[in-house]
Motif scaffolding. Structure first.
Motif, PDB file in Angstrom:
ATOM      1  N   THR A  50      46.820  35.762   7.558  1.00 23.58           N
ATOM      2  CA  THR A  50      46.474  34.187   7.650  1.00 23.58           C
ATOM      3  C   THR A  50      45.543  34.209   7.546  1.00 23.58           C
ATOM      4  N   GLN A  51      44.527  33.157   7.660  1.00 24.13           N
ATOM      5  CA  GLN A  51      42.924  33.065   7.718  1.00 24.13           C
ATOM      6  C   GLN A  51      42.278  33.441   8.260  1.00 24.13           C
ATOM      7  N   ASP A  52      43.346  33.696  10.057  1.00 19.91           N
ATOM      8  CA  ASP A  52      42.083  34.000  11.182  1.00 19.91           C
ATOM      9  C   ASP A  52      42.774  35.309  10.453  1.00 19.91           C
ATOM     10  N   GLU A  53      43.744  36.390  10.314  1.00 23.10           N
ATOM     11  CA  GLU A  53      44.099  37.751  10.507  1.00 23.10           C
ATOM     12  C   GLU A  53      42.841  37.999   9.164  1.00 23.10           C
ATOM     13  N   ALA A  54      42.655  37.078   7.738  1.00 28.51           N
ATOM     14  CA  ALA A  54      41.999  38.137   7.186  1.00 28.51           C
ATOM     15  C   ALA A  54      39.951  37.584   7.835  1.00 28.51           C
ATOM     16  N   GLU A  55      39.908  36.759   8.612  1.00 27.25           N
ATOM     17  CA  GLU A  55      38.484  37.103   9.424  1.00 27.25           C
ATOM     18  C   GLU A  55      38.275  38.022   9.817  1.00 27.25           C
ATOM     19  N   ILE A  56      39.363  38.290  11.164  1.00 29.98           N
ATOM     20  CA  ILE A  56      39.831  39.284  11.779  1.00 29.98           C
ATOM     21  C   ILE A  56      38.962  40.963  11.081  1.00 29.98           C
ATOM     22  N   LEU A  57      39.663  40.686   9.836  1.00 27.11           N
ATOM     23  CA  LEU A  57      39.463  41.930   8.476  1.00 27.11           C
ATOM     24  C   LEU A  57      38.070  41.724   8.599  1.00 27.11           C
ATOM     25  N   ILE A  58      37.865  41.507   8.107  1.00 27.58           N
ATOM     26  CA  ILE A  58      36.799  40.636   7.166  1.00 27.58           C
ATOM     27  C   ILE A  58      35.229  41.435   8.756  1.00 27.58           C
ATOM     28  N   ASP A  59      35.980  40.755   9.225  1.00 29.11           N
ATOM     29  CA  ASP A  59      34.247  41.146  10.866  1.00 29.11           C
ATOM     30  C   ASP A  59      34.814  42.695  10.922  1.00 29.11           C
ATOM     31  N   ALA A  60      35.731  43.385  10.918  1.00 29.27           N
ATOM     32  CA  ALA A  60      35.740  44.704  10.974  1.00 29.27           C
ATOM     33  C   ALA A  60      35.862  45.140  10.134  1.00 29.27           C
ATOM     34  N   LEU A  61      36.031  45.020   8.820  1.00 27.59           N
ATOM     35  CA  LEU A  61      35.177  45.070   7.843  1.00 27.59           C
ATOM     36  C   LEU A  61      33.108  45.382   7.876  1.00 27.59           C
ATOM     37  N   GLU A  62      32.466  44.223   8.531  1.00 28.67           N
ATOM     38  CA  GLU A  62      31.480  44.398   8.633  1.00 28.67           C
ATOM     39  C   GLU A  62      31.088  45.473   9.642  1.00 28.67           C
ATOM     40  N   ALA A  63      31.426  45.639  10.731  1.00 28.34           N
ATOM     41  CA  ALA A  63      31.379  46.147  11.723  1.00 28.34           C
ATOM     42  C   ALA A  63      31.434  47.780  11.559  1.00 28.34           C
ATOM     43  N   ASP A  64      31.912  48.129  10.296  1.00 29.90           N
ATOM     44  CA  ASP A  64      32.369  49.477  10.455  1.00 29.90           C
ATOM     45  C   ASP A  64      30.852  49.316   9.527  1.00 29.90           C
ATOM     46  N   ALA A  65      31.070  48.831   7.936  1.00 30.44           N
ATOM     47  CA  ALA A  65      30.146  48.678   7.247  1.00 30.44           C
ATOM     48  C   ALA A  65      28.393  48.533   7.589  1.00 30.44           C
ATOM     49  N   GLU A  66      28.757  48.608   9.324  1.00 29.48           N
ATOM     50  CA  GLU A  66      27.429  48.342   9.986  1.00 29.48           C
ATOM     51  C   GLU A  66      27.017  50.343  10.338  1.00 29.48           C
ATOM     52  N   GLY A  67      27.832  50.043  10.663  1.00 33.59           N
ATOM     53  CA  GLY A  67      27.941  51.971  11.171  1.00 33.59           C
ATOM     54  C   GLY A  67      27.470  52.702  10.129  1.00 33.59           C
ATOM     55  N   TYR A  68      27.628  52.329   9.329  1.00 35.90           N
ATOM     56  CA  TYR A  68      27.845  53.691   8.259  1.00 35.90           C
ATOM     57  C   TYR A  68      25.843  53.058   7.344  1.00 35.90           C
ATOM     58  N   GLU A  69      25.513  52.217   7.382  1.00 39.81           N
ATOM     59  CA  GLU A  69      24.695  51.660   6.835  1.00 39.81           C
ATOM     60  C   GLU A  69      23.675  52.291   8.803  1.00 39.81           C
ATOM     61  N   GLU A  70      23.821  52.247   9.823  1.00 29.94           N
ATOM     62  CA  GLU A  70      23.310  53.012  10.405  1.00 29.94           C
ATOM     63  C   GLU A  70      22.926  54.542  10.605  1.00 29.94           C
ATOM     64  N   SER A  71      23.945  54.998  10.373  1.00 34.27           N
ATOM     65  CA  SER A  71      24.506  57.200   9.308  1.00 34.27           C
ATOM     66  C   SER A  71      23.576  56.857   8.035  1.00 34.27           C
TER      67      SER A  71
END
Length: 68
Positions: free
Chosen positions: A10-31
């Motif tokens: 659903t749209q909401d689920e896709a947005e949740i995935l996007i948010d999770a991916l952005e948070a994950d990417a931020e962790g790698y960028e800090e690393s």
């Protein structure tokens, strides 16, 4: 070649995935920053590539839901 999958969200689920991916990417960028500070070039490359792959998946999802 990588195996391909088709999933439905659903749209909401896709947005949740996007948010999770952005948070994950931020962790790698800090690393990446930490690895640069420590002079660890191998980790800089590894973490940079991981962040880039995460951004690519995020962008794919955004393109499908029209949130570019």
């Amino acid at each position: 070649m990588s195996e391909s999958f088709t999933l439905s969200f659903t749209q909401d689920e896709a947005e949740i995935l996007i948010d999770a991916l952005e948070a994950d990417a931020e962790g790698y960028e800090e690393s990446v920053k930490d690895a640069k500070a420590n002079g660890n070039r191998a980790d800089v490359v590894t973490f940079s590539e991981a962040a880039a792959r995460i951004h690519a998946v995020r962008d794919k999802i955004r393109a499908v839901i029209g949130d570019e």
